[in-house]
Write a protein that holds these residues in place. Structure first.
Motif, PDB file in Angstrom:
ATOM      1  N   THR A  96      -8.587   6.801   3.814  1.00 53.49           N
ATOM      2  CA  THR A  96      -8.442   8.095   4.366  1.00 53.49           C
ATOM      3  C   THR A  96      -7.545   8.607   3.236  1.00 53.49           C
ATOM      4  OG1 THR A  96      -6.467   7.738   5.428  1.00 53.49           O
ATOM      5  CG2 THR A  96      -8.602   7.415   6.788  1.00 53.49           C
ATOM      6  N   ALA A  97      -7.750   9.980   2.793  1.00 52.15           N
ATOM      7  CA  ALA A  97      -6.430  10.982   1.850  1.00 52.15           C
ATOM      8  C   ALA A  97      -5.702  10.524   2.315  1.00 52.15           C
ATOM      9  CB  ALA A  97      -7.089  12.277   2.121  1.00 52.15           C
ATOM     10  N   LEU A  98      -4.955  11.005   3.611  1.00 47.99           N
ATOM     11  CA  LEU A  98      -3.650  10.366   3.665  1.00 47.99           C
ATOM     12  C   LEU A  98      -2.931   9.023   3.271  1.00 47.99           C
ATOM     13  CD1 LEU A  98      -0.984  11.480   4.854  1.00 47.99           C
ATOM     14  CD2 LEU A  98      -1.680  10.850   7.310  1.00 47.99           C
ATOM     15  N   SER A  99      -3.569   7.823   3.626  1.00 43.96           N
ATOM     16  CA  SER A  99      -3.388   6.080   3.246  1.00 43.96           C
ATOM     17  C   SER A  99      -3.517   6.530   1.760  1.00 43.96           C
ATOM     18  CB  SER A  99      -3.932   5.246   4.383  1.00 43.96           C
ATOM     19  OG  SER A  99      -5.378   5.396   3.690  1.00 43.96           O
ATOM     20  N   VAL A 100      -4.388   7.548   0.916  1.00 46.43           N
ATOM     21  CA  VAL A 100      -4.011   7.413  -0.117  1.00 46.43           C
ATOM     22  C   VAL A 100      -3.057   7.563  -1.689  1.00 46.43           C
ATOM     23  CG1 VAL A 100      -5.287   7.959  -2.648  1.00 46.43           C
ATOM     24  CG2 VAL A 100      -6.424   6.816  -0.542  1.00 46.43           C
ATOM     25  N   VAL A 101      -2.375   8.993  -0.641  1.00 45.51           N
ATOM     26  CA  VAL A 101      -1.512   9.551  -0.992  1.00 45.51           C
ATOM     27  C   VAL A 101      -0.698   9.115  -0.968  1.00 45.51           C
ATOM     28  CG1 VAL A 101       0.123  12.029  -0.818  1.00 45.51           C
ATOM     29  CG2 VAL A 101      -2.767  11.574  -0.830  1.00 45.51           C
ATOM     30  N   VAL A 102       0.285   8.260   0.946  1.00 43.58           N
ATOM     31  CA  VAL A 102       1.040   7.224   1.016  1.00 43.58           C
ATOM     32  C   VAL A 102       1.455   6.709   0.278  1.00 43.58           C
ATOM     33  CG1 VAL A 102       2.564   6.049   2.925  1.00 43.58           C
ATOM     34  CG2 VAL A 102       1.096   9.104   3.431  1.00 43.58           C
ATOM     35  N   GLY A 103       0.273   5.206  -0.183  1.00 47.52           N
ATOM     36  CA  GLY A 103      -0.318   4.500  -0.841  1.00 47.52           C
ATOM     37  C   GLY A 103       0.572   5.230  -2.008  1.00 47.52           C
ATOM     38  N   GLY A 104       0.483   5.966  -2.180  1.00 48.01           N
ATOM     39  CA  GLY A 104       1.100   6.395  -3.818  1.00 48.01           C
ATOM     40  C   GLY A 104       2.206   6.366  -4.521  1.00 48.01           C
TER      41      GLY A 104
END
Length: 159
Positions: A96-104
């Protein structure tokens, strides 16, 4: 046999379009990001780096924008907007896009801490809330705006 870990994410939503309120804590809620005194947040180098990374999310993820945030001594709150379905190849295909952003964000802060020999770790997961309307965003915005002022009453408060 290992049991499958239950995801804290809502199963009715794919987190790849919308507005989200997230909270990410440091491991054991240790005050890595700074301290609050006299109603003001005083950042450590790590806290200042985290703040700058939140400001620059859109530079790294063209489909995401941080609308509002606060960095507290041992956690962050942010409102992140994810634009649905990007036409180019920058949109995550599998996660999911949100998890990519938070993970980054978590990865960037962790790498900075390691490069600078800071003892630091994040809590493993993060909390999210799907923002569902005008009254929801008004309440969340007020919560973020007043978080530093209410530090001694915060559920993450510790001395």
């Amino acid at each position: 046999m290992f049991s499958e870990r239950k995801s804290p994410r809502a199963d009715f939503h794919n987190y790849s379009g919308g507005c989200y309120f997230i909270t990410v804590c440091t491991k054991d809620k240790i005050h890595y990001f700074g301290r609050i005194a006299d109603g003001k947040m005083y950042y450590t180098a790590l806290g200042d780096f985290c703040r700058l990374q939140l400001e620059k999310i859109h530079d790294h993820y063209s489909y995401a924008e941080v609308l509002q945030f606060v960095v507290m001594p041992n956690h962050i709150h942010a409102v992140i907007s994810i634009k649905p379905q990007y036409d180019d190849n920058s949109f995550p295909a599998e996660r999911t896009a949100l998890s990519v952003v938070v993970g980054g964000l978590k990865r960037a802060v962790t790498l900075f801490s390691r490069r600078n020999n800071f003892n630091f770790a994040w809590q493993g997961r993060y909390h999210d809330h799907i923002i569902r309307g005008k009254s929801d965003i008004i309440n969340i915005s007020n919560y973020i705006d007043t978080n530093i002022d209410r530090w001694d009453m915060d559920c993450f408060y510790s001395e």
